[in-house]
Write an enzyme that holds these catalytic residues in place. Sequence first.
Site, mmCIF file in Angstrom:
data_model
loop_
_atom_site.group_PDB
_atom_site.id
_atom_site.type_symbol
_atom_site.label_atom_id
_atom_site.label_comp_id
_atom_site.label_asym_id
_atom_site.label_seq_id
_atom_site.Cartn_x
_atom_site.Cartn_y
_atom_site.Cartn_z
ATOM 1 N N SER A 242 0.823 -1.196 0.000
ATOM 2 C CA SER A 242 0.000 0.000 0.000
ATOM 3 C C SER A 242 0.869 1.263 0.000
ATOM 4 C CB SER A 242 -0.966 -0.038 1.179
ATOM 5 O OG SER A 242 -2.036 0.843 0.987
ATOM 6 N N ASP B 251 -8.318 -6.704 -5.165
ATOM 7 C CA ASP B 251 -8.203 -5.468 -4.394
ATOM 8 C C ASP B 251 -8.762 -4.307 -5.200
ATOM 9 O OD1 ASP B 251 -7.427 -3.413 -2.670
ATOM 10 O OD2 ASP B 251 -5.402 -3.309 -3.519
ATOM 11 N N HIS C 171 -6.062 -6.850 -1.061
ATOM 12 C CA HIS C 171 -5.011 -5.866 -0.797
ATOM 13 C C HIS C 171 -3.915 -6.458 0.073
ATOM 14 C CE1 HIS C 171 -3.567 -1.728 -0.660
ATOM 15 N NE2 HIS C 171 -3.448 -1.804 0.646
#
Length: 398
Positions: free
Chosen positions: A102, A317, A369
């Site tokens: 991320s 994701d 994710h």
Amino acid sequence: MYGNFRPGCSSIGYGEAEELGPFFPEGSKPKLKLNKYSWNKAANLLFLESPVGVGFSYSNTSTDINELGDAIVAKDAYNFLVSWFKRFPQFKSHDFYLSGESYAGHYVPQLAEVILDNNKIAAKDDQIHLKGFLIGNPLLDDDTDQRGMVEYAWDHAVISDRVYNDLKKHCNFSKKNLTKDCNNALTQYFAEYIRIDIYSLYSPICVENQTKTRSSRNTQPPVIDGISPRLFSRFEGWLRRPAAGYDPCASDHTDAYMNRPDVQAALHANVTKLSYPWTHCNNNITSWSDSPSSMLPTLRKLIDKGLRIWIYSGDTDGRIPVTSTRYTLRKLKLKTIQEWTAWYTSSQVGGWSIEYEGLTFVTVRGAGHQVPTTKPRQALQLINHFLAGKKMPDFPPS
């Protein structure tokens, strides 16, 4: 070393306790369960709580939390590593790799750059043997990250044709300013992700304790001023915390576990007796002094340095989807060494990969994710091949 999620969130809470660490908290009165796919089967792991104020980390200077930004975080992380290697000199000669997911699309390349720059001037004992880095579903480029989110949501039937067309018509993701029409379209876009987990489209949401869950998961963190991407980060939905893969209530269990006095004593944590409970994300971090709109110049520099660089993407994701990353990598205009190729876990396709000159991109089929949470076996396979410098297996075992 592993770093995680958005500014203000914990690598221990997410990465170690719910993704790739050796033990996970489990149950409403949490105890530990063994993670048989822990990444410590592949390497020694070091999780860094960054920036200051995250988890049990703290500063004696209260103003520090208001002066945070990418450059400060990279500098602090580097100083920590130099001190850590002095404390544990038996690891100095080991090859060193960075990993994260991320917002680590910023953290990891920036720290890698600081390490390489300082290695040129540091004393021999302070040099870090950085060999490469691995980043999952990374935030890398404002324009393509945001554009890819919209394309992915429409292509996966999350938003309507009307909302999609409004976003395409009214939002210019390469600019910082938000028009009224774009704001309205984005509000409708994020409204759909209240109903499902943007981080893992096909995973269930936590219903273990409806009252507690709604109050904890639907209470949004404050918008962080100054963080990339400029348009989406103004919406609370963009900062929504993830649920967790196979056990969507895992974050609730981690919260309870980390706030146990006996756990804190065993970890030698919270020795300063913080005035607030442990949480996955520190909501007092509301400003960010610097956050480049694109990390591609830094990536190009690091590619030229010859580091081993892998980027991977869970393909369910919606937060930083595979679509965004493919658009972003296209901007690098790297020469293709091996075209798009399926790779296998046992006899099943685990995902696809493409090898560029200086960078490898790997998708993980069915992962969200937090890839190690939703596809732990494939994630361990991925890190093993990365560390060995081997391509993902492009044929099923006979």
